[in-house]
Design an enzyme around this catalytic site. Structure first.
Site, mmCIF file in Angstrom:
data_model
loop_
_atom_site.group_PDB
_atom_site.id
_atom_site.type_symbol
_atom_site.label_atom_id
_atom_site.label_comp_id
_atom_site.label_asym_id
_atom_site.label_seq_id
_atom_site.Cartn_x
_atom_site.Cartn_y
_atom_site.Cartn_z
ATOM 1 N N HIS A 236 0.824 -1.206 0.000
ATOM 2 C CA HIS A 236 0.000 0.000 0.000
ATOM 3 C C HIS A 236 0.862 1.262 0.000
ATOM 4 O O HIS A 236 0.512 2.281 0.604
ATOM 5 C CB HIS A 236 -0.944 0.006 1.212
ATOM 6 C CG HIS A 236 -2.316 0.555 0.917
ATOM 7 N ND1 HIS A 236 -3.338 -0.231 0.431
ATOM 8 C CD2 HIS A 236 -2.832 1.808 1.038
ATOM 9 C CE1 HIS A 236 -4.423 0.510 0.279
ATOM 10 N NE2 HIS A 236 -4.135 1.754 0.626
ATOM 11 N N ASP A 267 3.813 -3.115 -7.222
ATOM 12 C CA ASP A 267 4.015 -1.673 -7.127
ATOM 13 C C ASP A 267 5.048 -1.399 -6.048
ATOM 14 O O ASP A 267 5.559 -2.310 -5.415
ATOM 15 C CB ASP A 267 2.695 -0.923 -6.883
ATOM 16 C CG ASP A 267 2.069 -1.237 -5.527
ATOM 17 O OD1 ASP A 267 2.765 -1.740 -4.614
ATOM 18 O OD2 ASP A 267 0.864 -0.964 -5.354
ATOM 19 N N GLY A 268 5.358 -0.124 -5.842
ATOM 20 C CA GLY A 268 6.290 0.244 -4.792
ATOM 21 C C GLY A 268 7.625 0.736 -5.315
ATOM 22 O O GLY A 268 8.494 -0.066 -5.641
ATOM 23 N N GLY A 269 7.781 2.042 -5.430
ATOM 24 C CA GLY A 269 9.064 2.620 -5.816
ATOM 25 C C GLY A 269 9.357 2.636 -7.299
ATOM 26 O O GLY A 269 10.462 3.004 -7.699
#
Length: 339
Positions: A236, A267-269
């Protein structure tokens, strides 16, 4: 994306986001609501750092001339394996200068113009789901709903299904948003049995279901057992639990456990086409991009989002060319430098 769009976004997002040169979570620690990471901000920062530490083997001695960045995921033909992540709540997370309606129109319309797909989010103020419904009636997209308790869950699912979406998703990790319970709109973790019931309801309407918020091989197995058509490896964006590992760190184990049974999105970065290549080499089939798309939408509207994803596609093609892969399907762990 044009620096003009970033400048406009920086002005419009004052008090919510600084539009830093490197979107790494260091300047916005604890700014939730806002665009920051929860608590110490370590999960947001871990996402960025884990991916930044992945390096590539460069080669220009091969027969690839024009890489093909296209991919098919859940029947969707995309020009680039990067989609806009589901994010809602513009007024309290991003800016007061852009309405929820205009934001969703920019994201979904910009993605469509760039040959990819955008997602819509969910939340307590009714304008969030109202904007999603309006946008999905004008553009193809993937709505995400939260794991609400009670009748609200299926009411929202059916409302989104009436828009004929490309797929429907649930960010199960939104169960950590305890503030929603305090507002009288509780969300909660789901058992495999409960998730199976939800997925069967969506499948009966001939629609694919995506489970977002997977961070362990065990949960990936549970999602598949419940009937998920795809999963999203996600924490998240570092906004619900402090001190989690970066998604790039957990992705290879999850990919190894699933062995290609369902598509994996992560997702993430992710900030560039090179980052997309890294995530695919680590085991993903596609990526979601969140905060940079928010900046593009707020600073440049539909055209800002289109230009951003066209840039991602160009960067990915260049990265593929200099790692010797002609198609997205050729991307594999051998592209990664193992020091």
């Amino acid at each position: 994306m044009s620096e003009d769009y970033r400048s406009i976004a920086r002005e419009r997002m004052k008090g919510h986001c600084r539009v830093c040169p490197a979107c790494n979570g260091r300047a916005c620690v604890g700014e939730v609501p806002g665009m920051g990471g929860l608590g110490t901000g370590s999960t947001f920062q871990n996402n960025y750092e884990a991916l930044a530490q992945v390096t590539l083997n460069m080669t220009a001695l091969h027969d690839v001339k024009v890489p093909d960045t296209g991919v098919t995921i859940l029947g969707m033909n995309l020009k680039v394996p990067a989609l806009a992540a589901p994010i809602g709540g513009v007024s309290f997370n991003m800016t007061a200068a852009v309405s929820e309606d205009d934001y969703i129109e920019a994201v979904l319309g910009g993605c469509e113009a760039a040959g990819t797909v955008g997602c819509s989010g969910d939340g307590v103020p009714p304008f969030i789901i109202d904007a999603a419904e309006k946008g999905l009636k004008s553009h193809p997209g993937i709505p995400f709903v939260k794991p609400w308790e009670g009748a609200e869950l299926f009411e929202k699912i059916d409302r989104m299904m009436a828009c004929k979406p490309l797929a429907l998703g649930m960010d199960v990790d939104a169960a950590g948003l305890v503030s929603l319970r305090e507002m009288g709109r509780p969300v909660a973790p789901m058992t495999v049995h409960e998730l199976t019931r939800v997925i069967e309801h969506v499948h009966r309407q001939d629609c694919a279901f995506i489970v977002k918020g997977i961070m362990t091989p065990r949960d990936a197995e549970k999602a598949v057992a419940a009937g998920a058509d795809a999963i999203v490896v996600s924490n998240h964006g570092g906004r619900i639990l402090d001190h989690c590992p970066g998604t790039a760190d957990v992705l290879p184990r999850i990919a190894a456990a699933l062995r290609g049974r369902v598509p994996i999105i992560v997702d993430g970065g992710v900030r560039s086409g090179v980052d997309v290549l890294k995530m695919l080499a680590l085991g993903a089939d596609a990526v979601f991009i969140g905060r940079p798309v928010c900046v593009a939408a707020i600073g440049g509207g539909l055209d800002g989002v289109r230009i951003y994803f066209e840039g991602i596609r160009t960067q990915l093609a260049q990265a593929m060319l200099l790692t010797g892969v002609g198609t997205v399907g050729d991307i594999n762990p051998e592209l990664l430098f193992q020091g």
